[in-house]
Design a protein around this motif. Structure first.
Motif, PDB file in Angstrom:
ATOM      1  N   VAL A 202       0.845  -1.197   0.000  1.00 43.58           N
ATOM      2  CA  VAL A 202       0.000   0.000   0.000  1.00 43.58           C
ATOM      3  C   VAL A 202       0.879   1.244   0.000  1.00 43.58           C
ATOM      4  N   SER A 203       0.640   2.140  -0.953  1.00 44.70           N
ATOM      5  CA  SER A 203       1.293   3.447  -0.913  1.00 44.70           C
ATOM      6  C   SER A 203       0.317   4.461  -0.343  1.00 44.70           C
ATOM      7  N   VAL A 204       0.833   5.410   0.433  1.00 43.97           N
ATOM      8  CA  VAL A 204      -0.002   6.382   1.147  1.00 43.97           C
ATOM      9  C   VAL A 204       0.553   7.782   0.926  1.00 43.97           C
ATOM     10  N   SER A 205      -0.290   8.702   0.458  1.00 39.78           N
ATOM     11  CA  SER A 205       0.134  10.077   0.209  1.00 39.78           C
ATOM     12  C   SER A 205       0.158  10.877   1.504  1.00 39.78           C
ATOM     13  N   GLU A 206       0.791  12.042   1.457  1.00 35.89           N
ATOM     14  CA  GLU A 206       0.808  12.928   2.625  1.00 35.89           C
ATOM     15  C   GLU A 206      -0.616  13.354   2.983  1.00 35.89           C
ATOM     16  N   LYS A 207      -1.430  13.593   1.976  1.00 38.47           N
ATOM     17  CA  LYS A 207      -2.824  13.982   2.211  1.00 38.47           C
ATOM     18  C   LYS A 207      -3.571  12.874   2.948  1.00 38.47           C
ATOM     19  N   ALA A 208      -3.340  11.629   2.548  1.00 41.07           N
ATOM     20  CA  ALA A 208      -4.014  10.504   3.198  1.00 41.07           C
ATOM     21  C   ALA A 208      -3.562  10.346   4.644  1.00 41.07           C
ATOM     22  N   TRP A 209      -2.288  10.647   4.932  1.00 38.24           N
ATOM     23  CA  TRP A 209      -1.810  10.553   6.309  1.00 38.24           C
ATOM     24  C   TRP A 209      -2.552  11.545   7.212  1.00 38.24           C
ATOM     25  N   GLU A 210      -2.997  12.663   6.681  1.00 32.73           N
ATOM     26  CA  GLU A 210      -3.799  13.601   7.470  1.00 32.73           C
ATOM     27  C   GLU A 210      -5.146  12.975   7.830  1.00 32.73           C
ATOM     28  N   PHE A 211      -5.720  12.206   6.908  1.00 32.08           N
ATOM     29  CA  PHE A 211      -6.971  11.497   7.182  1.00 32.08           C
ATOM     30  C   PHE A 211      -6.741  10.424   8.244  1.00 32.08           C
ATOM     31  N   TYR A 212      -5.576   9.806   8.208  1.00 32.04           N
ATOM     32  CA  TYR A 212      -5.246   8.781   9.212  1.00 32.04           C
ATOM     33  C   TYR A 212      -5.358   9.344  10.626  1.00 32.04           C
ATOM     34  N   LYS A 213      -4.927  10.568  10.805  1.00 28.47           N
ATOM     35  CA  LYS A 213      -4.889  11.183  12.137  1.00 28.47           C
ATOM     36  C   LYS A 213      -6.278  11.294  12.769  1.00 28.47           C
TER      37      LYS A 213
END
Length: 389
Positions: A202-213
């Motif tokens: 799985v690749s994860v963008s910086e934008k998606a990491w904000e959703f992770y939070k």
């Protein structure tokens, strides 16, 4: 004496000798410098194949595990998501999202059709609560490839994220993760990456990491941050025991792909698809999807009227040791799917079509001239050879 069965399926796919050799080595411990070097190389090469600068997370799982992980890491119960489905695996995304209590807006297309990206964008614009969009890049159940670039570039400039199932496409069909703006890409080891089943990426963008939070769905094994943190160590590893032998296999497969050239690999798969489509035409058989959206890694062909296509498939498998696949769900008994993915070439395809002809004849389908399909394929191959001089 029987030869090994030729897998012309949507996965697993045949393994190159280098991959088989890599798996034959004695096991090593995963918390060692030796494994760290292998795993670091795999991570760097995965970035190249994913066409991303972001880390790619590795799981001991099937592609479905990565699909589930992509749902639980970015959303909370009650969040609204849009799932676009053109087949069995798009429907699987719907079921996964519903399982975790997400509010799912379904946009389904008939099996064999491609997603209308303009329609999808209209749905997004009319539903401001949508936080994420799930779509399958290449749907192996129908042989359709969705044109996701336009959708990715649109979502890139919104407050939503795009999650793409690239289990069967990554490495074989161009997917410019960063350039297009795809936030999350999931794939598996057993298809175009020319390795055995058992690993998911799985690749994860910086934008998606904000959703992770802000995600509140429960996760332990699937927690992306655990895997990301381990990749940020000086000696990269995984938070839990990795599938060491499979990682060695993927290491070999990735190096083969990159040595050959990613763009060359895209062109090779497109060429094999065109040869398969040509063969179907000469056999007077109809593709399930429109030709312009027909997959570069698997060709779905409709059963001619009055023909037991499942019997054709069984003859190829049991008599000629060539495994192709039939239809799934509502397409069962209605199509045959010929894979041309990963470690296969023109000669594997020629053999497959020859045996396909014989199996069709055996069940009574005679609406073609014997040998015309393979002759047309050979002529096309010869033309390419001549033009390459």
């Amino acid at each position: 004496m029987r030869k090994p069965k030729l897998l012309m399926t949507p996965g697993p796919t045949p393994l190159p000798p280098e991959v088989i050799s890599a798996m034959s080595q004695q096991i090593i411990h995963h918390r060692t410098k030796e494994f760290g070097e292998i795993f670091s190389r795999v991570n760097e090469n995965l970035k190249k194949v994913f066409q991303t600068k972001n880390n790619v997370l590795t799981f001991a799982a099937s592609g479905t595990g990565a699909m589930e992980a992509s749902a639980v890491n970015f959303f909370s119960e009650g969040d609204t998501v849009l799932v676009v489905s053109v087949g069995v695996f798009g429907d699987r995304f719907i079921n996964i999202c519903k399982t975790f209590g997400l509010n799912v807006i379904e946009k389904k297309y008939p099996y064999g059709d491609v997603a209308n990206i303009d329609e999808v964008i209209e749905i997004i614009e009319s539903n401001k609560d949508i936080k994420g969009v799930f779509i399958t890049h290449n749907e192996t159940s129908t042989g359709v490839t969705n044109p996701i670039e336009k959708l990715a570039r649109y979502i890139k400039n919104t407050d939503k994220i795009l999650i793409v199932d690239a289990v069967s496409s990554l490495g074989a069909i161009d997917l410019k993760t960063d350039e297009w703006g795809v936030d999350v890409v999931v794939t598996g080891s057993q298809k175009a990456l020319m390795s055995p089943p058992g690993l998911a990426f799985v690749s994860v963008s910086e934008k998606a990491w904000e959703f992770y939070k802000t995600s509140k769905l429960r996760k332990f094994y699937w927690d992306f941050k655990k895997y990301q943190d381990n990749l940020l160590k000086e000696s990269q590893d995984t938070p839990f025991t990795p599938a060491v032998t499979l990682i060695r296999a993927v290491d070999a497969g990735l190096r083969l792909i990159l040595d050959y050239g990613l763009e060359n690999n895209f062109k090779r798969h497109t060429r094999l698809a065109r040869l398969t489509q040509l063969a179907a035409e000469k056999l007077n058989l109809e593709l399930l999807p429109k030709k312009e959206y027909s997959s570069a890694v698997i060709t779905a062909i409709k059963s001619p009227e009055g023909v037991d296509i499942e019997k054709v498939r069984k003859i190829m498998n049991q008599k000629y040791d060539i495994m192709v696949t039939g239809g799934q769900a509502t397409l069962k008994g209605k199509i045959i799917r010929i894979g041309h993915m990963g470690y296969v070439d023109e000669f594997d395809l020629l053999k497959t079509i020859e045996c396909f002809e014989l199996a069709l004849l055996e069940v009574g389908y005679k609406n073609f001239e014997v040998g015309d399909a393979t002759k047309a394929m050979l002529q096309e191959i010869a033309k390419e050879v001549s033009e390459s001089k």
